[in-house]
Design a protein around this motif. Sequence first.
Motif, PDB file in Angstrom:
ATOM      1  N   ASN A  23      -6.518  -0.201  -1.203  1.00  0.00           N
ATOM      2  CA  ASN A  23      -5.740   0.392  -2.412  1.00  0.00           C
ATOM      3  C   ASN A  23      -5.000   1.364  -2.033  1.00  0.00           C
ATOM      4  O   ASN A  23      -3.828   0.903  -0.766  1.00  0.00           O
ATOM      5  N   HIS A  81      -5.539  12.024   1.456  1.00  0.00           N
ATOM      6  CA  HIS A  81      -6.555  11.057   1.138  1.00  0.00           C
ATOM      7  C   HIS A  81      -7.368  11.261   0.609  1.00  0.00           C
ATOM      8  O   HIS A  81      -7.887  12.303  -0.208  1.00  0.00           O
ATOM      9  N   SER A 129      -7.849  -0.322   4.185  1.00  0.00           N
ATOM     10  CA  SER A 129      -8.673  -0.487   2.669  1.00  0.00           C
ATOM     11  C   SER A 129      -7.484  -0.847   1.985  1.00  0.00           C
ATOM     12  O   SER A 129      -6.210  -0.180   1.978  1.00  0.00           O
ATOM     13  N   ARG A 180       1.757   2.548   3.009  1.00  0.00           N
ATOM     14  CA  ARG A 180       1.687   3.105   4.105  1.00  0.00           C
ATOM     15  C   ARG A 180       2.825   3.193   5.376  1.00  0.00           C
ATOM     16  O   ARG A 180       3.622   2.550   5.374  1.00  0.00           O
ATOM     17  N   SER A 237     -10.303   4.734  -1.500  1.00  0.00           N
ATOM     18  CA  SER A 237     -10.243   3.644  -0.830  1.00  0.00           C
ATOM     19  C   SER A 237     -11.406   2.644  -2.393  1.00  0.00           C
ATOM     20  O   SER A 237     -12.458   3.296  -2.699  1.00  0.00           O
ATOM     21  N   LYS A 252       1.163  -1.266  -0.198  1.00  0.00           N
ATOM     22  CA  LYS A 252      -0.236   0.311  -0.046  1.00  0.00           C
ATOM     23  C   LYS A 252       0.849   1.636   0.037  1.00  0.00           C
ATOM     24  O   LYS A 252       0.179   2.341  -0.467  1.00  0.00           O
ATOM     25  N   GLU A 304     -15.996   4.037   4.356  1.00  0.00           N
ATOM     26  CA  GLU A 304     -15.108   3.192   5.544  1.00  0.00           C
ATOM     27  C   GLU A 304     -16.872   2.888   6.201  1.00  0.00           C
ATOM     28  O   GLU A 304     -16.959   4.099   6.909  1.00  0.00           O
TER      29      GLU A 304
END
Length: 336
Positions: free
Chosen positions: A140, A231, A138, A53, A146, A51, A175
């Motif tokens: 993505n 985001h 999520s 992330r 998402s 991701k 979400e």
Amino acid sequence: MKTEFLSEDQTKRAAEILKGGGIVAIPTETVYGLAASVYDKNAIKAIFKAKGRPSDNPLIVHISGLEDIENIVSKIPENAKKLAEKFWPGPLTMIMPKNSKIPKEVTGGLDSVAIRYPANEISRRIISQAGVPLVAPSANISGRPSPTKFEHVVNDLNGKINAVVDGGECAVGLESTVVSMLSDIPKILRPGKISAEDIKKVVGAVEIDKSVFEKPNGFEKILSPGMKYKHYSPKTPIKMVIGDACKYAEFVNTHRNEDIGALCFDEDIPFLKVPYVSYGSVYDTISQSRNLFEALREVDKLDVKILYAHYKEIDSLSLAVYNRLIRAAAFCVISL
Ligand code: TXA
Ligand code: MG
């Protein structure tokens, strides 16, 4: 890596991959999640890598029955029991004190853990067949909208994950509501389909964290680490425009020679002289929720320099839509 495309009948294969340490995108009623066993630190690392992330952004632990909770938390607050009885399985995530079995990689070093019991049958079957709770952010690339359809997951993560299960379009489309149960009064950290009113009716009182409405100022302690990151952003920069249909149409039409586009409501369409993508009827928050993330993926196809996103007014039902849109717009709002 070759990503296996699985049908909803192949949940046993998905579970087998998860048990073998793989990462698999699975449908839920909110958005698709990228799942791994909660106890598999390597698979969890692989999720963060796929991701892109930040490692301090904690993951939600997904369960397939209430009995799973005892292995995850050190204490179940009384209000959490009441909310679980009313809203689980469903699109509600509750944050509770974690126990020592949950690796710190899951919670980004926090002493609390977020738990969700999804309603979607396919996700529940996969969790049961895997035999362990599953972490699932999520599915993505971090910062992107998402995914609410199989194709969105494939676009973002094909070749980076072991498999994706096709469960069609997600019913809710935004979400889950994230609510902290760490103090006596529950506090909403991320609004979703289960609203503040819904929660208040069950436990008597609820707070909404400031970060739901405002850009973090960089000094205060952030309760939900996910809220501090950019985001839901398409490549095209977005500005959010608040006003009625007439004023909105006049505003975008005035700028029509500046290579702009509109992210609008169905009712705006007849009045617009610029390229547009609609995210549903102004009167139907449920369809706006279901369409928003797909619309945010579609807008880049308009190939414009800037996008003006129409929003009407915040009410309790549309708070979740507002919260996603204002982040997509990097908190840039024009009030007409
Ligand atoms: O609907 C959903 O919740 C989806 C589906 C797949 O279940 N999952 C999801 O996960 O949206 P993710 O990782 O994209 O968002 C989780 C949010 C993040 O903002 C994260 O910071 C917050 O929940 N969160 C997770 N654990 C937390 C904790 N212990 N304390 C505070 N915030 C937490
Ligand atoms: Mg996410």
